[in-house]
Design a protein around this motif. Structure first.
Motif, PDB file in Angstrom:
ATOM      1  N   GLY A   1     -33.970 -25.768  26.943  1.00 50.24           N
ATOM      2  CA  GLY A   1     -34.611 -24.846  26.038  1.00 50.24           C
ATOM      3  C   GLY A   1     -34.763 -25.413  24.675  1.00 50.24           C
ATOM      4  N   THR A   2     -35.234 -24.357  23.721  1.00 47.17           N
ATOM      5  CA  THR A   2     -35.325 -24.793  22.395  1.00 47.17           C
ATOM      6  C   THR A   2     -34.577 -23.933  21.663  1.00 47.17           C
ATOM      7  OG1 THR A   2     -37.465 -23.620  22.486  1.00 47.17           O
ATOM      8  CG2 THR A   2     -37.678 -25.999  22.957  1.00 47.17           C
ATOM      9  N   GLU A   3     -33.652 -23.074  22.058  1.00 44.11           N
ATOM     10  CA  GLU A   3     -33.055 -22.158  21.022  1.00 44.11           C
ATOM     11  C   GLU A   3     -31.770 -22.710  20.628  1.00 44.11           C
ATOM     12  OE1 GLU A   3     -31.139 -17.676  21.221  1.00 44.11           O
ATOM     13  OE2 GLU A   3     -32.379 -18.317  22.886  1.00 44.11           O
ATOM     14  N   PHE A   4     -31.650 -22.982  19.210  1.00 44.38           N
ATOM     15  CA  PHE A   4     -30.462 -23.559  18.504  1.00 44.38           C
ATOM     16  C   PHE A   4     -29.178 -22.738  18.577  1.00 44.38           C
ATOM     17  CE2 PHE A   4     -34.155 -25.934  16.996  1.00 44.38           C
ATOM     18  CZ  PHE A   4     -33.553 -27.210  16.994  1.00 44.38           C
ATOM     19  N   VAL A   5     -28.115 -23.290  18.850  1.00 41.20           N
ATOM     20  CA  VAL A   5     -26.776 -22.368  18.451  1.00 41.20           C
ATOM     21  C   VAL A   5     -26.654 -21.924  17.315  1.00 41.20           C
ATOM     22  CG1 VAL A   5     -24.479 -22.723  18.745  1.00 41.20           C
ATOM     23  CG2 VAL A   5     -25.615 -23.845  20.460  1.00 41.20           C
ATOM     24  N   ASP A   6     -26.944 -22.635  16.286  1.00 40.55           N
ATOM     25  CA  ASP A   6     -26.698 -22.395  14.881  1.00 40.55           C
ATOM     26  C   ASP A   6     -27.744 -22.896  13.983  1.00 40.55           C
ATOM     27  OD1 ASP A   6     -25.838 -21.766  12.243  1.00 40.55           O
ATOM     28  OD2 ASP A   6     -24.056 -22.807  12.365  1.00 40.55           O
ATOM     29  N   THR A   7     -28.791 -22.008  13.712  1.00 43.05           N
ATOM     30  CA  THR A   7     -29.988 -22.377  12.720  1.00 43.05           C
ATOM     31  C   THR A   7     -29.452 -23.189  11.345  1.00 43.05           C
ATOM     32  OG1 THR A   7     -30.276 -20.181  12.082  1.00 43.05           O
ATOM     33  CG2 THR A   7     -31.601 -21.180  14.036  1.00 43.05           C
ATOM     34  N   ASP A   8     -28.333 -22.424  11.103  1.00 45.90           N
ATOM     35  CA  ASP A   8     -27.950 -23.069   9.786  1.00 45.90           C
ATOM     36  C   ASP A   8     -27.536 -24.467   9.870  1.00 45.90           C
ATOM     37  OD1 ASP A   8     -28.331 -20.804   8.319  1.00 45.90           O
ATOM     38  OD2 ASP A   8     -26.435 -19.979   8.702  1.00 45.90           O
ATOM     39  N   ALA A   9     -27.238 -25.091  11.080  1.00 43.11           N
ATOM     40  CA  ALA A   9     -26.526 -26.293  11.179  1.00 43.11           C
ATOM     41  C   ALA A   9     -27.812 -27.253  11.663  1.00 43.11           C
ATOM     42  CB  ALA A   9     -25.484 -26.260  12.355  1.00 43.11           C
ATOM     43  N   ILE A  10     -28.949 -26.700  11.788  1.00 37.96           N
ATOM     44  CA  ILE A  10     -30.006 -28.028  12.183  1.00 37.96           C
ATOM     45  C   ILE A  10     -30.281 -28.968  11.031  1.00 37.96           C
ATOM     46  CG2 ILE A  10     -32.576 -28.067  12.236  1.00 37.96           C
ATOM     47  CD1 ILE A  10     -32.756 -25.355  13.048  1.00 37.96           C
ATOM     48  N   ASP A  11     -30.150 -30.218  11.786  1.00 39.81           N
ATOM     49  CA  ASP A  11     -30.435 -31.443  11.206  1.00 39.81           C
ATOM     50  C   ASP A  11     -31.608 -31.723  10.887  1.00 39.81           C
ATOM     51  OD1 ASP A  11     -29.783 -33.971  10.052  1.00 39.81           O
ATOM     52  OD2 ASP A  11     -29.523 -34.772  12.242  1.00 39.81           O
ATOM     53  N   ILE A  12     -31.963 -31.764   9.504  1.00 34.06           N
ATOM     54  CA  ILE A  12     -33.411 -32.243   9.266  1.00 34.06           C
ATOM     55  C   ILE A  12     -33.360 -33.461   8.896  1.00 34.06           C
ATOM     56  CG2 ILE A  12     -35.261 -31.615   7.443  1.00 34.06           C
ATOM     57  CD1 ILE A  12     -34.626 -29.296   8.909  1.00 34.06           C
ATOM     58  N   VAL A  13     -33.968 -34.380   9.877  1.00 33.10           N
ATOM     59  CA  VAL A  13     -33.947 -35.750   9.691  1.00 33.10           C
ATOM     60  C   VAL A  13     -35.012 -36.074   8.532  1.00 33.10           C
ATOM     61  CG1 VAL A  13     -34.448 -37.905  10.514  1.00 33.10           C
ATOM     62  CG2 VAL A  13     -33.269 -36.080  11.969  1.00 33.10           C
ATOM     63  N   GLY A  14     -36.023 -35.698   8.467  1.00 33.99           N
ATOM     64  CA  GLY A  14     -36.745 -35.847   7.271  1.00 33.99           C
ATOM     65  C   GLY A  14     -38.593 -35.599   7.530  1.00 33.99           C
ATOM     66  N   LEU A  15     -39.386 -35.678   6.593  1.00 32.03           N
ATOM     67  CA  LEU A  15     -40.786 -35.584   6.599  1.00 32.03           C
ATOM     68  C   LEU A  15     -41.399 -36.886   6.850  1.00 32.03           C
ATOM     69  CD1 LEU A  15     -41.154 -33.000   4.151  1.00 32.03           C
ATOM     70  CD2 LEU A  15     -41.743 -32.858   6.634  1.00 32.03           C
ATOM     71  N   PHE A  16     -42.287 -37.262   7.558  1.00 27.49           N
ATOM     72  CA  PHE A  16     -42.800 -38.555   7.684  1.00 27.49           C
ATOM     73  C   PHE A  16     -44.412 -38.555   7.825  1.00 27.49           C
ATOM     74  CE2 PHE A  16     -38.575 -38.443   9.326  1.00 27.49           C
ATOM     75  CZ  PHE A  16     -38.284 -39.547   9.069  1.00 27.49           C
ATOM     76  N   PRO A  17     -45.140 -39.517   6.963  1.00 29.49           N
ATOM     77  CA  PRO A  17     -46.430 -39.715   6.904  1.00 29.49           C
ATOM     78  C   PRO A  17     -47.315 -39.911   8.071  1.00 29.49           C
ATOM     79  CG  PRO A  17     -45.749 -41.398   5.941  1.00 29.49           C
ATOM     80  CD  PRO A  17     -44.385 -40.674   6.421  1.00 29.49           C
ATOM     81  N   ASP A  18     -46.729 -40.469   9.291  1.00 29.88           N
ATOM     82  CA  ASP A  18     -47.319 -40.588  10.300  1.00 29.88           C
ATOM     83  C   ASP A  18     -46.523 -40.843  11.612  1.00 29.88           C
ATOM     84  OD1 ASP A  18     -45.868 -43.352  10.785  1.00 29.88           O
ATOM     85  OD2 ASP A  18     -46.885 -43.846   8.895  1.00 29.88           O
ATOM     86  N   TYR A  19     -46.980 -40.476  12.576  1.00 29.92           N
ATOM     87  CA  TYR A  19     -46.260 -40.413  13.951  1.00 29.92           C
ATOM     88  C   TYR A  19     -45.277 -41.577  14.220  1.00 29.92           C
ATOM     89  CZ  TYR A  19     -45.008 -39.417  18.779  1.00 29.92           C
ATOM     90  OH  TYR A  19     -44.225 -39.019  19.877  1.00 29.92           O
ATOM     91  N   ALA A  20     -45.728 -42.830  14.126  1.00 28.19           N
ATOM     92  CA  ALA A  20     -45.026 -44.008  14.081  1.00 28.19           C
ATOM     93  C   ALA A  20     -43.663 -43.898  13.529  1.00 28.19           C
ATOM     94  CB  ALA A  20     -45.827 -45.449  13.936  1.00 28.19           C
TER      95      ALA A  20
END
Length: 81
Positions: A18-37
């Motif tokens: 599924g896509t439901e997180f155990v703890d939304t406060d612990a989500i790892d934000i890797v980053g924002l990227f300018p292109d799909y590659a």
């Protein structure tokens, strides 16, 4: 090449199918990227770091699809009223 914003994030899921997180406060934000590659490379790196955790998944969100104002079906377009 046109820049299109992507967000890479992930974390531990309640059910790996599924896509439901155990703890939304612990989500790892890797980053924002300018292109799909570059987003895909970051996603792959994060996924490989957590390969031993079956409950951890990473995702690529196509943020450009949410903010493309010229598209009549854009999610932000519907908020304009």
């Amino acid at each position: 090449m046109k820049k299109r914003l992507h967000l890479v994030f992930g974390g531990e899921l309640k059910d790996p199918r599924g896509t439901e997180f155990v703890d939304t406060d612990a989500i790892d934000i890797v980053g924002l990227f300018p292109d799909y590659a570059s987003a895909h490379a970051a996603w792959k790196n994060a996924a490989q770091r957590t390969v031993d955790s079956a409950e951890t998944r990473y995702f690529i969100a196509h943020l450009h699809r949410l903010i493309e104002e010229s598209d009549e079906t854009s999610a932000t377009r519907t908020l304009e009223g």
